[in-house]
Design a protein around this motif. Structure first.
Motif, PDB file in Angstrom:
ATOM      1  N   SER A   4      -5.628  29.775 -25.703  1.00 58.51           N
ATOM      2  CA  SER A   4      -5.014  28.977 -24.646  1.00 58.51           C
ATOM      3  C   SER A   4      -5.830  29.102 -23.375  1.00 58.51           C
ATOM      4  N   LEU A   5      -5.882  28.013 -22.603  1.00 57.05           N
ATOM      5  CA  LEU A   5      -6.641  28.041 -21.364  1.00 57.05           C
ATOM      6  C   LEU A   5      -5.956  28.901 -20.309  1.00 57.05           C
ATOM      7  N   HIS A   6      -4.647  28.911 -20.308  1.00 54.63           N
ATOM      8  CA  HIS A   6      -3.872  29.719 -19.369  1.00 54.63           C
ATOM      9  C   HIS A   6      -2.696  30.339 -20.123  1.00 54.63           C
ATOM     10  N   PRO A   7      -2.917  31.282 -21.034  1.00 52.07           N
ATOM     11  CA  PRO A   7      -1.853  31.770 -21.886  1.00 52.07           C
ATOM     12  C   PRO A   7      -0.712  32.426 -21.121  1.00 52.07           C
ATOM     13  N   ARG A 158      -1.065  20.888 -27.583  1.00 50.01           N
ATOM     14  CA  ARG A 158      -0.881  20.525 -28.986  1.00 50.01           C
ATOM     15  C   ARG A 158      -2.221  20.450 -29.703  1.00 50.01           C
ATOM     16  N   ARG A 159      -3.222  19.857 -29.044  1.00 53.79           N
ATOM     17  CA  ARG A 159      -4.545  19.736 -29.649  1.00 53.79           C
ATOM     18  C   ARG A 159      -5.188  21.112 -29.844  1.00 53.79           C
ATOM     19  N   ALA A 183     -12.590  16.317 -29.704  1.00 50.69           N
ATOM     20  CA  ALA A 183     -13.426  16.626 -28.542  1.00 50.69           C
ATOM     21  C   ALA A 183     -13.411  15.480 -27.539  1.00 50.69           C
ATOM     22  N   HIS A 184     -13.508  14.253 -28.027  1.00 53.72           N
ATOM     23  CA  HIS A 184     -13.486  13.102 -27.135  1.00 53.72           C
ATOM     24  C   HIS A 184     -12.112  12.935 -26.495  1.00 53.72           C
ATOM     25  N   GLU A 185     -11.048  13.185 -27.265  1.00 51.43           N
ATOM     26  CA  GLU A 185      -9.698  13.086 -26.706  1.00 51.43           C
ATOM     27  C   GLU A 185      -9.472  14.149 -25.632  1.00 51.43           C
TER      28      GLU A 185
END
Length: 286
Positions: A4-7, A158-159, A183-185
Protein backbone atom coordinates in the motif's frame (compact mmCIF):
# COMPACT_ATOMS: atom_id res chain seq x y z
CA UNK A 1 4.88 -7.68 -3.75
CA UNK A 2 3.00 -4.40 -4.24
CA UNK A 3 2.52 -2.71 -0.87
CA UNK A 4 0.00 0.00 0.00
CA UNK A 5 1.17 3.52 -0.73
CA UNK A 6 -0.02 4.75 2.67
CA UNK A 7 -0.83 1.62 4.70
CA UNK A 8 -1.05 3.48 8.00
CA UNK A 9 -3.32 6.34 6.88
CA UNK A 10 -6.93 5.64 5.83
CA UNK A 11 -8.10 7.17 2.56
CA UNK A 12 -10.63 9.39 4.32
CA UNK A 13 -8.01 10.87 6.66
CA UNK A 14 -5.70 11.70 3.77
CA UNK A 15 -8.44 13.45 1.82
CA UNK A 16 -9.68 15.32 4.89
CA UNK A 17 -6.20 16.46 5.90
CA UNK A 18 -5.71 18.06 2.47
CA UNK A 19 -9.14 19.64 2.26
CA UNK A 20 -10.15 20.82 5.73
CA UNK A 21 -8.28 24.14 6.00
CA UNK A 22 -9.02 25.22 2.39
CA UNK A 23 -12.66 24.29 2.96
CA UNK A 24 -12.81 26.37 6.15
CA UNK A 25 -11.26 29.36 4.40
CA UNK A 26 -13.58 29.00 1.41
CA UNK A 27 -16.56 29.03 3.78
CA UNK A 28 -15.28 32.05 5.68
CA UNK A 29 -15.90 30.18 8.93
CA UNK A 30 -13.87 30.25 12.14
CA UNK A 31 -13.46 26.52 12.59
CA UNK A 32 -13.57 23.32 10.59
CA UNK A 33 -13.42 19.81 11.96
CA UNK A 34 -14.41 16.32 10.95
CA UNK A 35 -13.44 12.72 10.51
CA UNK A 36 -14.20 9.37 8.89
CA UNK A 37 -17.58 7.66 9.14
CA UNK A 38 -17.67 4.19 10.63
CA UNK A 39 -19.47 1.10 9.31
CA UNK A 40 -21.60 2.78 6.69
CA UNK A 41 -23.18 5.47 8.85
CA UNK A 42 -23.33 4.08 12.39
CA UNK A 43 -21.04 6.77 13.78
CA UNK A 44 -18.13 9.07 12.97
CA UNK A 45 -15.04 10.08 14.92
CA UNK A 46 -13.62 13.61 14.91
CA UNK A 47 -9.94 13.34 14.01
CA UNK A 48 -8.93 16.62 12.34
CA UNK A 49 -9.29 20.28 13.35
CA UNK A 50 -8.70 23.63 11.66
CA UNK A 51 -9.05 26.96 13.42
CA UNK A 52 -9.75 25.35 16.81
CA UNK A 53 -9.02 27.08 20.12
CA UNK A 54 -9.06 23.87 22.13
CA UNK A 55 -8.92 20.11 21.56
CA UNK A 56 -12.29 19.49 23.20
CA UNK A 57 -13.74 17.80 20.11
CA UNK A 58 -10.77 15.57 19.25
CA UNK A 59 -11.62 11.84 19.23
CA UNK A 60 -15.29 12.59 19.95
CA UNK A 61 -17.48 9.81 18.55
CA UNK A 62 -20.73 11.13 17.06
CA UNK A 63 -23.44 8.53 16.62
CA UNK A 64 -26.10 8.40 13.93
CA UNK A 65 -29.08 10.55 14.90
CA UNK A 66 -27.29 12.33 17.76
CA UNK A 67 -26.26 15.98 17.59
CA UNK A 68 -26.01 17.98 14.40
CA UNK A 69 -23.54 15.59 12.77
CA UNK A 70 -25.61 12.57 13.69
CA UNK A 71 -28.63 14.21 12.10
CA UNK A 72 -26.65 14.81 8.88
CA UNK A 73 -25.63 11.13 8.86
CA UNK A 74 -29.20 10.00 9.47
CA UNK A 75 -30.62 12.21 6.67
CA UNK A 76 -27.68 11.76 4.30
CA UNK A 77 -27.53 15.48 3.50
CA UNK A 78 -26.07 18.74 4.87
CA UNK A 79 -27.80 20.32 7.87
CA UNK A 80 -27.14 23.51 9.85
CA UNK A 81 -28.22 25.50 12.90
CA UNK A 82 -28.02 29.26 13.39
CA UNK A 83 -27.60 29.08 17.19
CA UNK A 84 -26.17 25.72 18.20
CA UNK A 85 -26.72 25.88 21.96
CA UNK A 86 -30.33 26.99 21.60
CA UNK A 87 -31.16 24.85 18.55
CA UNK A 88 -34.23 22.65 18.62
CA UNK A 89 -34.53 19.58 16.43
CA UNK A 90 -31.17 18.12 17.45
CA UNK A 91 -30.03 16.35 20.59
CA UNK A 92 -27.46 18.12 22.74
CA UNK A 93 -25.45 15.17 23.98
CA UNK A 94 -22.21 16.71 22.64
CA UNK A 95 -22.63 20.20 24.08
CA UNK A 96 -19.79 19.52 26.50
CA UNK A 97 -17.37 19.27 23.57
CA UNK A 98 -18.82 22.18 21.57
CA UNK A 99 -19.14 24.69 24.44
CA UNK A 100 -15.38 25.34 24.94
CA UNK A 101 -15.13 26.48 21.30
CA UNK A 102 -17.90 29.09 21.76
CA UNK A 103 -19.52 27.98 18.51
CA UNK A 104 -22.68 29.78 17.42
CA UNK A 105 -23.50 28.85 13.80
CA UNK A 106 -22.63 25.36 12.54
CA UNK A 107 -23.15 23.19 9.47
CA UNK A 108 -22.46 19.48 9.00
CA UNK A 109 -21.71 18.15 5.50
CA UNK A 110 -21.54 14.40 4.82
CA UNK A 111 -19.21 13.30 2.00
CA UNK A 112 -20.96 10.37 0.31
CA UNK A 113 -19.42 7.90 -2.15
CA UNK A 114 -21.54 5.18 -3.77
CA UNK A 115 -24.42 6.08 -1.41
CA UNK A 116 -22.23 5.46 1.63
CA UNK A 117 -21.12 8.32 3.93
CA UNK A 118 -17.31 8.28 4.17
CA UNK A 119 -16.53 11.61 5.83
CA UNK A 120 -18.39 14.15 7.92
CA UNK A 121 -17.16 17.74 7.86
CA UNK A 122 -18.29 20.47 10.25
CA UNK A 123 -17.94 24.18 9.49
CA UNK A 124 -18.56 26.52 12.40
CA UNK A 125 -18.54 30.23 13.26
CA UNK A 126 -18.33 31.89 16.66
CA UNK A 127 -20.77 34.57 15.51
CA UNK A 128 -24.12 34.42 13.72
CA UNK A 129 -23.76 33.60 10.02
CA UNK A 130 -26.68 33.30 7.63
CA UNK A 131 -26.51 29.92 5.90
CA UNK A 132 -28.99 29.82 3.04
CA UNK A 133 -29.31 27.71 -0.08
CA UNK A 134 -26.75 29.86 -1.90
CA UNK A 135 -24.19 29.24 0.85
CA UNK A 136 -24.64 25.48 0.56
CA UNK A 137 -24.69 25.57 -3.26
CA UNK A 138 -21.30 27.28 -3.12
CA UNK A 139 -19.87 24.08 -1.61
CA UNK A 140 -21.31 21.64 -4.12
CA UNK A 141 -18.22 21.64 -6.43
CA UNK A 142 -15.88 21.14 -3.45
CA UNK A 143 -17.97 18.32 -1.99
CA UNK A 144 -18.11 16.62 -5.39
CA UNK A 145 -14.33 16.93 -5.70
CA UNK A 146 -13.81 15.28 -2.32
CA UNK A 147 -16.18 12.48 -3.31
CA UNK A 148 -14.21 11.97 -6.54
CA UNK A 149 -10.89 11.92 -4.67
CA UNK A 150 -12.12 9.19 -2.34
CA UNK A 151 -13.57 7.19 -5.26
CA UNK A 152 -10.28 7.49 -7.17
CA UNK A 153 -8.24 6.32 -4.18
CA UNK A 154 -10.68 3.44 -3.70
CA UNK A 155 -10.02 2.35 -7.28
CA UNK A 156 -6.27 2.74 -6.82
CA UNK A 157 -6.47 0.55 -3.71
CA UNK A 158 -8.48 -2.05 -5.59
CA UNK A 159 -5.92 -2.19 -8.41
CA UNK A 160 -2.97 -2.44 -6.03
CA UNK A 161 -4.76 -5.12 -4.01
CA UNK A 162 -5.29 -7.14 -7.20
CA UNK A 163 -1.61 -6.87 -8.04
CA UNK A 164 -0.56 -7.75 -4.49
CA UNK A 165 -2.84 -10.79 -4.20
CA UNK A 166 -1.64 -12.07 -7.56
CA UNK A 167 2.01 -11.68 -6.53
CA UNK A 168 1.47 -13.39 -3.17
CA UNK A 169 -0.39 -16.33 -4.67
CA UNK A 170 2.61 -17.22 -6.82
CA UNK A 171 0.31 -17.81 -9.78
CA UNK A 172 0.48 -15.98 -13.12
CA UNK A 173 -3.05 -14.63 -12.74
CA UNK A 174 -2.46 -11.52 -14.82
CA UNK A 175 -1.19 -11.60 -18.37
CA UNK A 176 1.40 -9.24 -19.76
CA UNK A 177 -1.38 -7.29 -21.46
CA UNK A 178 -3.29 -7.10 -18.14
CA UNK A 179 -0.24 -5.59 -16.44
CA UNK A 180 0.20 -3.03 -19.19
CA UNK A 181 -3.48 -2.08 -18.96
CA UNK A 182 -3.27 -1.73 -15.16
CA UNK A 183 -0.12 0.39 -15.44
CA UNK A 184 -1.85 2.74 -17.86
CA UNK A 185 -4.97 2.88 -15.68
CA UNK A 186 -2.84 3.70 -12.63
CA UNK A 187 -1.19 6.47 -14.62
CA UNK A 188 -4.55 7.93 -15.59
CA UNK A 189 -5.78 7.75 -11.98
CA UNK A 190 -2.55 9.36 -10.76
CA UNK A 191 -3.13 12.33 -13.06
CA UNK A 192 -6.43 12.98 -11.21
CA UNK A 193 -4.93 12.90 -7.68
CA UNK A 194 -4.09 16.28 -6.15
CA UNK A 195 -1.60 15.02 -3.56
CA UNK A 196 1.71 15.39 -5.44
CA UNK A 197 3.63 12.91 -3.29
CA UNK A 198 0.94 10.24 -3.62
CA UNK A 199 0.67 10.91 -7.35
CA UNK A 200 4.40 10.42 -7.85
CA UNK A 201 4.45 7.18 -5.85
CA UNK A 202 1.46 5.83 -7.75
CA UNK A 203 3.11 6.64 -11.06
CA UNK A 204 6.22 4.82 -9.91
CA UNK A 205 4.11 1.77 -9.00
CA UNK A 206 2.58 1.85 -12.48
CA UNK A 207 6.07 1.87 -13.95
CA UNK A 208 7.25 -1.05 -11.80
CA UNK A 209 4.30 -3.34 -12.55
CA UNK A 210 4.29 -2.78 -16.29
CA UNK A 211 6.40 -5.33 -18.14
CA UNK A 212 8.88 -4.20 -20.74
CA UNK A 213 7.02 -4.28 -24.04
CA UNK A 214 8.47 -5.79 -27.17
CA UNK A 215 10.49 -3.55 -29.39
CA UNK A 216 7.62 -2.69 -31.70
CA UNK A 217 8.62 0.23 -33.92
CA UNK A 218 6.81 3.43 -33.01
CA UNK A 219 4.72 4.91 -35.83
CA UNK A 220 6.70 8.13 -35.23
CA UNK A 221 10.32 7.66 -34.13
CA UNK A 222 10.89 9.82 -31.04
CA UNK A 223 13.20 12.80 -31.16
CA UNK A 224 16.40 12.21 -29.20
CA UNK A 225 16.01 13.21 -25.55
CA UNK A 226 18.43 15.68 -23.99
CA UNK A 227 20.61 14.41 -21.10
CA UNK A 228 18.70 16.50 -18.55
CA UNK A 229 15.37 15.10 -19.77
CA UNK A 230 16.72 11.58 -19.21
CA UNK A 231 18.01 12.56 -15.77
CA UNK A 232 14.55 13.84 -14.81
CA UNK A 233 12.82 10.69 -16.10
CA UNK A 234 15.19 8.48 -14.11
CA UNK A 235 14.38 10.37 -10.91
CA UNK A 236 10.63 10.28 -11.62
CA UNK A 237 10.87 6.50 -12.16
CA UNK A 238 12.13 6.24 -8.56
CA UNK A 239 8.85 7.75 -7.31
CA UNK A 240 10.12 11.26 -6.58
CA UNK A 241 7.85 14.30 -6.77
CA UNK A 242 8.76 17.25 -8.98
CA UNK A 243 10.12 19.11 -5.96
CA UNK A 244 12.20 16.12 -4.87
CA UNK A 245 13.56 15.72 -8.41
CA UNK A 246 14.44 19.42 -8.42
CA UNK A 247 16.32 19.05 -5.13
CA UNK A 248 18.17 15.96 -6.34
CA UNK A 249 19.28 17.56 -9.62
CA UNK A 250 19.76 21.15 -8.44
CA UNK A 251 16.92 22.46 -10.59
CA UNK A 252 13.80 24.55 -10.03
CA UNK A 253 10.46 22.65 -9.82
CA UNK A 254 9.16 24.54 -12.87
CA UNK A 255 12.28 23.52 -14.80
CA UNK A 256 11.61 19.87 -13.91
CA UNK A 257 8.06 20.27 -15.15
CA UNK A 258 9.33 21.74 -18.42
CA UNK A 259 11.78 18.86 -18.96
CA UNK A 260 8.99 16.34 -18.33
CA UNK A 261 6.64 18.08 -20.73
CA UNK A 262 9.34 18.21 -23.40
CA UNK A 263 10.21 14.52 -22.90
CA UNK A 264 6.57 13.45 -23.16
CA UNK A 265 6.17 15.44 -26.37
CA UNK A 266 9.26 13.86 -27.92
CA UNK A 267 8.18 10.35 -26.87
CA UNK A 268 4.64 10.86 -28.22
CA UNK A 269 3.00 10.07 -24.85
CA UNK A 270 0.56 11.89 -22.59
CA UNK A 271 1.65 11.07 -19.01
CA UNK A 272 4.70 10.37 -16.88
CA UNK A 273 4.32 6.60 -16.64
CA UNK A 274 3.98 6.26 -20.41
CA UNK A 275 7.09 8.44 -20.80
CA UNK A 276 9.09 6.23 -18.43
CA UNK A 277 7.95 3.06 -20.20
CA UNK A 278 8.77 4.52 -23.61
CA UNK A 279 12.21 5.66 -22.48
CA UNK A 280 12.88 2.26 -20.93
CA UNK A 281 11.92 0.47 -24.16
CA UNK A 282 14.40 2.67 -25.99
CA UNK A 283 17.16 1.80 -23.51
CA UNK A 284 17.47 5.41 -22.31
CA UNK A 285 17.08 4.70 -18.59
CA UNK A 286 19.74 3.04 -16.47
Amino acid sequence: MISSLHPQIPIERRVLARALEPLRQHAGMDMGFGGPVRNGAVAMQITDLAGARTRSTVDLVVRNGEGLGGKALMLGRPVSVADYMAAEGITHVYDHAVRPEAIHTMAALPIIVDRTPRLLVYLAARTHVRLGDRWFDNFTPIVRRLEREIAIEDEVGRRLSLLSSTAESGQPGLTREDLIDIAHELAELADRIEDEALRARLQAVGYRVAPVTAATPDPQPPTMLRPREIDVLEQVARGLTNREVADALGLLPNTVKSYLKSAMHKLHVTNRVQAILAAQRLGLLS
